[in-house]
Design a protein around this motif. Sequence first.
Motif, PDB file in Angstrom:
ATOM      1  N   UNK A  43      41.705  14.554   7.049  1.00  0.00           N
ATOM      2  CA  UNK A  43      40.242  14.585   6.981  1.00  0.00           C
ATOM      3  C   UNK A  43      39.661  15.221   8.236  1.00  0.00           C
ATOM      4  N   UNK A  44      40.218  14.906   9.413  1.00  0.00           N
ATOM      5  CA  UNK A  44      39.758  15.550  10.639  1.00  0.00           C
ATOM      6  C   UNK A  44      39.950  17.065  10.545  1.00  0.00           C
ATOM      7  N   UNK A  45      41.102  17.478  10.034  1.00  0.00           N
ATOM      8  CA  UNK A  45      41.388  18.915   9.904  1.00  0.00           C
ATOM      9  C   UNK A  45      40.429  19.573   8.917  1.00  0.00           C
ATOM     10  N   UNK A  46      40.121  18.880   7.827  1.00  0.00           N
ATOM     11  CA  UNK A  46      39.169  19.409   6.838  1.00  0.00           C
ATOM     12  C   UNK A  46      37.781  19.523   7.469  1.00  0.00           C
ATOM     13  N   UNK A  47      37.366  18.504   8.217  1.00  0.00           N
ATOM     14  CA  UNK A  47      36.057  18.556   8.885  1.00  0.00           C
ATOM     15  C   UNK A  47      35.977  19.758   9.817  1.00  0.00           C
ATOM     16  N   UNK A  48      37.036  19.967  10.570  1.00  0.00           N
ATOM     17  CA  UNK A  48      37.065  21.078  11.511  1.00  0.00           C
ATOM     18  C   UNK A  48      37.065  22.427  10.782  1.00  0.00           C
ATOM     19  N   UNK A  49      37.877  22.538   9.735  1.00  0.00           N
ATOM     20  CA  UNK A  49      38.007  23.784   8.977  1.00  0.00           C
ATOM     21  C   UNK A  49      36.688  24.219   8.349  1.00  0.00           C
ATOM     22  N   UNK A  54      32.725  14.299   7.080  1.00  0.00           N
ATOM     23  CA  UNK A  54      33.189  13.584   5.896  1.00  0.00           C
ATOM     24  C   UNK A  54      32.835  12.105   6.031  1.00  0.00           C
ATOM     25  N   UNK A  55      32.088  11.557   5.058  1.00  0.00           N
ATOM     26  CA  UNK A  55      31.722  10.136   5.126  1.00  0.00           C
ATOM     27  C   UNK A  55      32.898   9.264   4.710  1.00  0.00           C
ATOM     28  N   UNK A  56      33.840   9.100   5.622  1.00  0.00           N
ATOM     29  CA  UNK A  56      35.065   8.364   5.324  1.00  0.00           C
ATOM     30  C   UNK A  56      35.301   7.318   6.397  1.00  0.00           C
ATOM     31  N   UNK A  57      35.543   6.088   5.966  1.00  0.00           N
ATOM     32  CA  UNK A  57      35.853   5.005   6.888  1.00  0.00           C
ATOM     33  C   UNK A  57      37.323   4.647   6.686  1.00  0.00           C
ATOM     34  N   UNK A  80      31.436  19.723  -2.507  1.00  0.00           N
ATOM     35  CA  UNK A  80      30.082  19.177  -2.582  1.00  0.00           C
ATOM     36  C   UNK A  80      29.470  19.108  -1.185  1.00  0.00           C
ATOM     37  N   UNK A  81      30.239  18.634  -0.189  1.00  0.00           N
ATOM     38  CA  UNK A  81      29.724  18.555   1.180  1.00  0.00           C
ATOM     39  C   UNK A  81      29.396  19.931   1.742  1.00  0.00           C
ATOM     40  N   UNK A  82      30.250  20.914   1.455  1.00  0.00           N
ATOM     41  CA  UNK A  82      30.008  22.272   1.947  1.00  0.00           C
ATOM     42  C   UNK A  82      28.747  22.838   1.281  1.00  0.00           C
ATOM     43  N   UNK A  83      28.580  22.604  -0.014  1.00  0.00           N
ATOM     44  CA  UNK A  83      27.404  23.094  -0.742  1.00  0.00           C
ATOM     45  C   UNK A  83      26.130  22.434  -0.194  1.00  0.00           C
ATOM     46  N   UNK A  84      26.180  21.151   0.105  1.00  0.00           N
ATOM     47  CA  UNK A  84      25.014  20.428   0.627  1.00  0.00           C
ATOM     48  C   UNK A  84      24.633  20.942   2.011  1.00  0.00           C
ATOM     49  N   UNK A  85      25.636  21.370   2.774  1.00  0.00           N
ATOM     50  CA  UNK A  85      25.383  21.863   4.132  1.00  0.00           C
ATOM     51  C   UNK A  85      24.736  23.244   4.107  1.00  0.00           C
TER      52      UNK A  85
END
Length: 86
Positions: A43-49, A54-57, A80-85
Amino acid sequence: MSDYRDRIIQIIADQAMLDPSELKLDMSPQDIGIDSLGLVESIFAIEEEFDISVPFNANEPEQSDFDISSLGAIVAAVEKLVAEKA
């Protein structure tokens, strides 16, 4: 959108030390062989890429607003997150 999918699959395959061709969209992180730490690192790598948050706990993944039930769900959630951004 398949470019996103390919990049996400590559990130997760790298984390699992597998070839991306071995991963299927209906596989769960457990099926792929990723433990909770590996999932957090993915998830960290995806956030960076994708420059997203990412709303993940990690302590309560089932309470997160991010579906990690399968690779396909992760791809859809990231798209979806990329589209919202945008």
